[in-house]
Design a protein around this motif. Sequence first.
Motif, PDB file in Angstrom:
ATOM      1  N   TYR A  31       0.780  -1.234   0.000  1.00  0.00           N
ATOM      2  CA  TYR A  31       0.000   0.000   0.000  1.00  0.00           C
ATOM      3  C   TYR A  31       0.814   1.288   0.000  1.00  0.00           C
TER       4      TYR A  31
ATOM      5  N   SER B 120      -1.746  -8.113  -0.972  1.00  0.00           N
ATOM      6  CA  SER B 120      -2.314  -7.851   0.346  1.00  0.00           C
ATOM      7  C   SER B 120      -2.821  -9.128   0.984  1.00  0.00           C
TER       8      SER B 120
ATOM      9  N   TYR C 210      -2.127 -10.456   4.905  1.00  0.00           N
ATOM     10  CA  TYR C 210      -3.058 -10.865   5.947  1.00  0.00           C
ATOM     11  C   TYR C 210      -2.746 -12.297   6.352  1.00  0.00           C
TER      12      TYR C 210
END
Length: 306
Positions: free
Chosen positions: A268, A302, A306
């Motif tokens: 990000y 992403s 996680y």
Amino acid sequence: MHSAMDEPLLAAEVSEPGSRPDPGGPVIGIIGSGDFSRSLAARLVASGFRVVVGSRAPGRVASAAFPARVELCSQGEAAQRADRLLFVAVYPEHYHSLLGLSQQLQGKVLVDVSNASSLSRPEQSNAERLAQLFPQSSVVKGFNVLSAWALQAGAHDGNRQVPICSDEADSKAAVLQLARRLGFSPVDVGGLCAARDVEEAPLVLFPSWGRPVLLTFLLFLFFYGYNFLRHILLPFLDQGENNFYQLPLVTVNETLPAVAIVTLALVYLPAQVWWRLSSSWPGEPNIRDSLVGWTAGCAVGSSWAY
Ligand SMILES: NC(=O)C1=CN([C@@H]2O[C@H](COP(=O)(O)OP(=O)(O)OC[C@H]3O[C@@H](n4cnc5c(N)ncnc54)[C@H](OP(=O)(O)O)[C@@H]3O)[C@@H](O)[C@H]2O)C=CC1
Ligand SMILES: [Fe+3]
């Protein structure tokens, strides 16, 4: 002057994507009566199209296998009766057995739905071979990424993108339009030379995941090494503390959050930084647009974080 572009591509041209074509419109043909043919026929009928299925032995095909509105006939009859589009739902090794239909297939659009059997990168794709066998027809590659099951289930869930390619613009446009009418999202991937990639697409597992996996693994090694030095090796050398029993569990547990947070930041932060920088350059909308793409493209990364 009248050109092919003036002709409607399919049954009654309908502008809204959800609306159904005229059931009295052109007939769509399918050669072959196997799994793919059955599912495609059901989907076409459900979307309001008329369908003829051509089999080598129509009498032997269980009629219950197809919706009642599908007409089963010989291959030659199906080739004759199909107005423009014909799906070739037979395996590529049997394409040559269709050569007798050349006359009836002249001027028609053949949709090659076959998949590659391996990732061996042959010289010619199945679709190019079909085009060579039937030079009087135009060949469009497409629909191969849809399983028979997905065709029957319809485009209710997930990714239903259908890459389509051909050297004939009009024919490709007709198939793109048909895919849209069936509820899928067709993607024009260019000329027939793209067919090899399209045919191999269903065989490629997790495309584009190689680098994220490698990067995550390297990050893991780095942080595991750091934790090993800091909590195991140095205390051992310094004070003779034996913490080696922590290696399989405690050290791994200390490593994983660090890997996760760095991966998330890698995903990000670049887009965030660029976004902020570009917002101070008001005249650069292209940069912002590409950042939206970057952020969207980071979805794969992403999930690792996680
Ligand atoms: N099944 C799937 O989920 C998917 C299939 N595809 C592609 O669709 C094509 C058909 O697959 P699928 O329907 O599963 O295969 P099937 O084996 O179920 O059916 C193939 C059909 O080909 C016909 N055929 C025509 N000529 C010959 C011949 N000389 N020898 C043997 N059969 C012949 C037969 O119909 P008849 O006896 O009536 O002539 C047969 O039913 C393949 O190219 C496959 O790669 C693509 C994506 C998904
Ligand atoms: Fe997220």
